[in-house]
Design a protein around this motif. Sequence first.
Motif, PDB file in Angstrom:
ATOM      1  N   TYR A   1      12.164   0.450  -8.850  1.00 14.13           N
ATOM      2  CA  TYR A   1      11.670   1.037  -7.816  1.00 14.13           C
ATOM      3  C   TYR A   1      12.472   1.908  -6.693  1.00 14.13           C
ATOM      4  O   TYR A   1      11.787   2.735  -6.407  1.00 14.13           O
ATOM      5  CB  TYR A   1      11.486  -0.373  -6.736  1.00 14.13           C
ATOM      6  N   GLY A   2      13.782   1.708  -6.791  1.00 14.53           N
ATOM      7  CA  GLY A   2      14.566   2.550  -6.157  1.00 14.53           C
ATOM      8  C   GLY A   2      14.429   4.003  -6.786  1.00 14.53           C
ATOM      9  O   GLY A   2      14.672   5.066  -5.927  1.00 14.53           O
ATOM     10  N   PHE A   3      14.998   3.908  -8.239  1.00 16.88           N
ATOM     11  CA  PHE A   3      14.913   5.172  -8.707  1.00 16.88           C
ATOM     12  C   PHE A   3      13.696   5.964  -8.655  1.00 16.88           C
ATOM     13  O   PHE A   3      13.888   7.430  -8.587  1.00 16.88           O
ATOM     14  CB  PHE A   3      15.448   5.228  -9.942  1.00 16.88           C
ATOM     15  N   LYS A   4      12.493   5.384  -8.889  1.00 17.29           N
ATOM     16  CA  LYS A   4      11.287   6.124  -9.075  1.00 17.29           C
ATOM     17  C   LYS A   4      10.898   6.429  -7.466  1.00 17.29           C
ATOM     18  O   LYS A   4       9.794   7.422  -7.479  1.00 17.29           O
ATOM     19  CB  LYS A   4      10.271   5.282  -9.432  1.00 17.29           C
ATOM     20  N   THR A   5      11.230   5.973  -6.405  1.00 15.30           N
ATOM     21  CA  THR A   5      10.797   6.252  -5.030  1.00 15.30           C
ATOM     22  C   THR A   5      12.438   6.777  -4.483  1.00 15.30           C
ATOM     23  O   THR A   5      12.314   6.243  -3.023  1.00 15.30           O
ATOM     24  CB  THR A   5      10.328   5.030  -4.457  1.00 15.30           C
TER      25      THR A   5
ATOM     26  N   ARG B   1       6.200  -0.539  -4.686  1.00 15.15           N
ATOM     27  CA  ARG B   1       5.409  -1.700  -5.614  1.00 15.15           C
ATOM     28  C   ARG B   1       3.867  -1.190  -6.068  1.00 15.15           C
ATOM     29  O   ARG B   1       3.574  -1.252  -7.113  1.00 15.15           O
ATOM     30  CB  ARG B   1       5.328  -3.014  -4.946  1.00 15.15           C
ATOM     31  N   GLU B   2       3.283  -0.683  -4.849  1.00 18.06           N
ATOM     32  CA  GLU B   2       1.946  -0.350  -5.086  1.00 18.06           C
ATOM     33  C   GLU B   2       1.898   1.138  -5.768  1.00 18.06           C
ATOM     34  O   GLU B   2       1.036   1.426  -6.718  1.00 18.06           O
ATOM     35  CB  GLU B   2       1.215   0.091  -3.715  1.00 18.06           C
ATOM     36  N   LYS B   3       2.855   2.023  -5.758  1.00 16.62           N
ATOM     37  CA  LYS B   3       3.046   3.239  -6.397  1.00 16.62           C
ATOM     38  C   LYS B   3       3.253   3.014  -7.912  1.00 16.62           C
ATOM     39  O   LYS B   3       2.472   3.693  -8.814  1.00 16.62           O
ATOM     40  CB  LYS B   3       3.982   3.968  -5.841  1.00 16.62           C
ATOM     41  N   ILE B   4       4.285   2.036  -8.271  1.00 19.60           N
ATOM     42  CA  ILE B   4       4.633   1.651  -9.512  1.00 19.60           C
ATOM     43  C   ILE B   4       3.621   0.761 -10.372  1.00 19.60           C
ATOM     44  O   ILE B   4       3.216   1.032 -11.531  1.00 19.60           O
ATOM     45  CB  ILE B   4       6.048   1.407  -9.618  1.00 19.60           C
TER      46      ILE B   4
ATOM     47  N   ARG C   1       0.720  -1.265  -0.100  1.00 14.55           N
ATOM     48  CA  ARG C   1       0.136  -0.075   0.108  1.00 14.55           C
ATOM     49  C   ARG C   1       0.864   1.172   0.132  1.00 14.55           C
ATOM     50  O   ARG C   1       2.122   1.110   0.556  1.00 14.55           O
ATOM     51  CB  ARG C   1      -1.052  -0.061   1.250  1.00 14.55           C
ATOM     52  N   ARG C   2       0.365   2.324  -0.690  1.00 14.92           N
ATOM     53  CA  ARG C   2       1.150   3.645  -0.498  1.00 14.92           C
ATOM     54  C   ARG C   2       1.028   4.343   0.898  1.00 14.92           C
ATOM     55  O   ARG C   2       0.225   4.168   1.405  1.00 14.92           O
ATOM     56  CB  ARG C   2       0.462   4.415  -1.533  1.00 14.92           C
ATOM     57  N   ARG C   3       2.496   4.715   1.266  1.00 18.09           N
ATOM     58  CA  ARG C   3       2.725   5.110   2.670  1.00 18.09           C
ATOM     59  C   ARG C   3       3.413   6.534   2.642  1.00 18.09           C
ATOM     60  O   ARG C   3       4.352   6.828   1.768  1.00 18.09           O
ATOM     61  CB  ARG C   3       3.437   4.163   3.009  1.00 18.09           C
ATOM     62  N   THR C   4       2.926   7.252   3.480  1.00 16.50           N
ATOM     63  CA  THR C   4       3.726   8.695   3.693  1.00 16.50           C
ATOM     64  C   THR C   4       5.107   8.150   4.377  1.00 16.50           C
ATOM     65  O   THR C   4       5.189   6.728   5.078  1.00 16.50           O
ATOM     66  CB  THR C   4       2.864   9.638   4.420  1.00 16.50           C
ATOM     67  N   PHE C   5       5.796   9.100   4.842  1.00 10.23           N
ATOM     68  CA  PHE C   5       7.046   8.810   5.528  1.00 10.23           C
ATOM     69  C   PHE C   5       6.588   8.080   6.914  1.00 10.23           C
ATOM     70  O   PHE C   5       7.038   7.347   7.800  1.00 10.23           O
ATOM     71  CB  PHE C   5       8.181   9.737   5.718  1.00 10.23           C
TER      72      PHE C   5
END
Length: 327
Positions: A221-225, A311-314, A13-17
Amino acid sequence: MGFIQHQVPPLYRRRTFSDKFTDTTDFITANWRVLLRMLTIVLLPLCLLQALNVNTLMSSMYGDMVGNGDVSDTLVGFALNYGALMVFGIIATVLFICIVYTLMQLYHEQNADGTPAHPNLNSITFAQFRPLMMRQVRSACKAIGAFLLFFVVLMVFMVVAAVVFAAMTTSLGSNEAGVVLVVIFVYAIVLMLLPPIAMVVPVFSFEKIGFWAGLKKSLVYGFKTWRGVVAVTIVVGLMVGMVLGVLGLPFLMMTMFKALFAVQTSGEYTFTNSVWYSFLQYLSAIVYVYASYIGYAVMLVALAYQYGHAREKIDGDEFFDNANGYD
């Protein structure tokens, strides 16, 4: 007591910090007993060996400082002990990853009605846990292999850059500003690539995926987040580092004290070379190595939630808006 007292969120799921930090804290508080028990059963014997290797390496350095022994023997002993330390370290890291992420998979496993499939993980025995953990060994080995490949490529890149720069300075003359620029450039490349490569551990652990496909997905995943990975690693890393700094003080102080006596007394340091002092130094090394695994278990958990967010974001189907504060 020992049962999950909070709603277990889905891993993906998408998470804030703050969500990542909260989920990490919830997992640790709910499962610290079983995590500590499994780490102790599996890793403490390896910690005993690693601490012995560290002390032996330090002893060879003391002998070199006071000029005792043959140089070739010292180098051979240093190489053998360092090699053994690396081998034990890789084995321990693989098992360490398997323990943490197997627990996370059990923690997030749900029944058909959405309730936790394992509401009391603290009751699981090592006999029940071991086969589940061993299923993760191959994935952990692939993650370690990706890390080693990254550092080999990085070292080759640095050597090539150094050779090219040396050729340029030879033809154009000495240029101190150029040296500084090359160092800054290489350092910037390392800082840019380290966060994405950290994602290989959760990607390989939570997905059944091939080596090159997993490496590619980790980098995506690493570069996009990228900012999210950096924020998580810096904040959690600082917290873990402060705790380990305190726990490592006895070993570091005893090591420095022994080195100081070795230099000042030219080898006649009977006090720091006594059996009981060496034993206390060995115990402090065990505490430091063991505490390091416990501390960096928190980092692995935080990276797993960063991976679940990525994963959820992308790959998720929901619309994503940067204004929501996610990264």
